[in-house]
Design a protein around this motif. Structure first.
Motif, PDB file in Angstrom:
ATOM      1  N   ILE A  46       0.824  -1.204   0.000  1.00  0.00           N
ATOM      2  CA  ILE A  46       0.000   0.000   0.000  1.00  0.00           C
ATOM      3  C   ILE A  46       0.860   1.257   0.000  1.00  0.00           C
ATOM      4  CG2 ILE A  46      -0.229   0.186   2.503  1.00  0.00           C
ATOM      5  CD1 ILE A  46      -3.035   0.734  -0.079  1.00  0.00           C
ATOM      6  N   GLN A  50       0.527   4.291  -2.675  1.00  0.00           N
ATOM      7  CA  GLN A  50       0.338   5.687  -2.277  1.00  0.00           C
ATOM      8  C   GLN A  50       1.414   6.579  -2.883  1.00  0.00           C
ATOM      9  OE1 GLN A  50       0.342   5.336   2.001  1.00  0.00           O
ATOM     10  NE2 GLN A  50      -1.852   4.903   2.112  1.00  0.00           N
ATOM     11  N   GLU A  76     -10.493   5.585  -1.144  1.00  0.00           N
ATOM     12  CA  GLU A  76     -10.961   4.396  -0.424  1.00  0.00           C
ATOM     13  C   GLU A  76      -9.976   3.241  -0.546  1.00  0.00           C
ATOM     14  OE1 GLU A  76     -14.617   1.110  -0.667  1.00  0.00           O
ATOM     15  OE2 GLU A  76     -14.697   2.949  -1.874  1.00  0.00           O
ATOM     16  N   ASP A  77      -9.526   2.954  -1.748  1.00  0.00           N
ATOM     17  CA  ASP A  77      -8.663   1.797  -1.972  1.00  0.00           C
ATOM     18  C   ASP A  77      -7.258   1.994  -1.413  1.00  0.00           C
ATOM     19  OD1 ASP A  77     -10.705   0.461  -3.236  1.00  0.00           O
ATOM     20  OD2 ASP A  77     -10.035   0.949  -5.264  1.00  0.00           O
ATOM     21  N   LYS A  79      -6.463   3.889   1.113  1.00  0.00           N
ATOM     22  CA  LYS A  79      -6.525   4.231   2.545  1.00  0.00           C
ATOM     23  C   LYS A  79      -6.069   5.668   2.802  1.00  0.00           C
ATOM     24  CE  LYS A  79      -5.552  -0.627   3.693  1.00  0.00           C
ATOM     25  NZ  LYS A  79      -6.957  -0.991   3.562  1.00  0.00           N
ATOM     26  N   LEU A  80      -6.610   6.568   2.003  1.00  0.00           N
ATOM     27  CA  LEU A  80      -6.311   7.985   2.142  1.00  0.00           C
ATOM     28  C   LEU A  80      -7.588   8.744   2.473  1.00  0.00           C
ATOM     29  CD1 LEU A  80      -4.066   8.339  -1.045  1.00  0.00           C
ATOM     30  CD2 LEU A  80      -3.262   8.278   1.324  1.00  0.00           C
ATOM     31  N   THR A  81      -7.454   9.889   3.119  1.00  0.00           N
ATOM     32  CA  THR A  81      -8.622  10.699   3.435  1.00  0.00           C
ATOM     33  C   THR A  81      -8.994  11.575   2.243  1.00  0.00           C
ATOM     34  OG1 THR A  81      -7.334  12.568   4.294  1.00  0.00           O
ATOM     35  CG2 THR A  81      -7.866  10.780   5.841  1.00  0.00           C
ATOM     36  N   LYS A 222      -9.122  -5.972  -3.763  1.00  0.00           N
ATOM     37  CA  LYS A 222     -10.052  -6.691  -2.896  1.00  0.00           C
ATOM     38  C   LYS A 222     -10.116  -8.168  -3.266  1.00  0.00           C
ATOM     39  CE  LYS A 222     -12.912  -2.689  -1.807  1.00  0.00           C
ATOM     40  NZ  LYS A 222     -14.273  -2.088  -1.828  1.00  0.00           N
TER      41      LYS A 222
END
Length: 253
Positions: A46, A50, A76-77, A79-81, A222
């Motif tokens: 991840i 990113q 979402e995928d 893991k960020l705001t 996923k």
């Protein structure tokens, strides 16, 4: 009864093997032409995804769109705001739920480069991750080209090197034509160092490649995580079925 249980066990084992093949299929399908260095990227990393997204939006999104991706899905995928994505990735001013456009007008791209820069949503599926990884590393100075750049992976590409400040300026050496053998690429020579070492720039190319593999099939993230749990369940169920068979038939001679 014994034959039925054994047949069920074989079927479950077969399902496990097929499942493992399916999980590995995207990576296999994403490999590209021979002769290219392997990208060795991983969708399970991840941090790489990113960083690849950050690099993509800072160096690539000015010209290239991701029309099949939305900023909200990336957040979402990866893991960020929403704030992280809108402040660091969205330079076009569109809403959080909208698709990712290119900042450049396609008509301007056609005028400046001879062709509008393509959308990169499915580039990893079309060309393969090894192709992208090597392409990003293979720009070289070529004064014969309109923009002064060329690429050994995609000869006569109409785009300049967007990462030259990181990689540095390199020239390419070619062996001359001999008989029926055409001239062919031999090696790169660093003409001017960039801000990164070769190893650091390899990671840059790998992370961008990783992000583009993700955009080509976001569901793979996923699917891979769910697939691992499915395989673990099937393995456990197979073991339980085997030991149940052993216990059920232990007194039968």
């Amino acid at each position: 009864m014994t034959e039925a249980i054994m047949r069920t066990t074989r079927n479950l084992l077969g399902s496990i093997v097929i499942g493992m093949m399916l999980i590995g299929a995207p990576a296999a399908m994403a490999s590209s032409a021979e002769g290219l260095a392997p990208a060795n990227n991983s969708l399970s990393d991840i941090g790489s995804l990113q960083n690849g997204a950050k690099l993509y939006f800072n160096y690539c999104s000015g010209c290239h769109s991701l029309n099949l991706m939305r900023f909200s899905r990336i957040a979402e995928d990866l893991k960020l705001t929403e704030d992280q994505v809108m402040q660091n990735f969205n330079f076009s001013g569109v809403n959080f739920g909208e698709r990712v456009p290119a900042k450049m007008n396609p008509a301007d791209g056609k005028q400046w480069f001879g062709a509008a820069p393509p959308d990169l949503s499915l580039m990893a599926r079309a060309k393969g991750v090894d192709y992208i990884y090597n392409y990003l590393k293979s720009f070289y100075l070529d004064p014969s080209r309109p923009l002064g750049w060329n690429n050994t992976v995609f000869p006569n590409a109409s785009m300049p090197n967007p990462l030259w400040e990181l990689q540095g300026l390199q020239t390419a050496s070619f062996a001359p034509a001999h008989g029926d053998q055409p001239a062919h690429f031999e090696k790169f020579e660093l003409h001017q160092a960039g801000s990164m070492s070769s190893e650091e720039f390899n990671k840059v190319a790998r992370d961008i490649t990783n992000f583009l593999e993700y955009t080509a099939e976001p569901a793979a993230l996923k699917r891979t995580s769910v697939g691992i749990w499915v395989l673990l369940f099937l393995t456990l169920f197979t073991l339980l079925a085997y030991f149940l068979k052993q216990e059920y038939w232990k007194d039968v001679h």
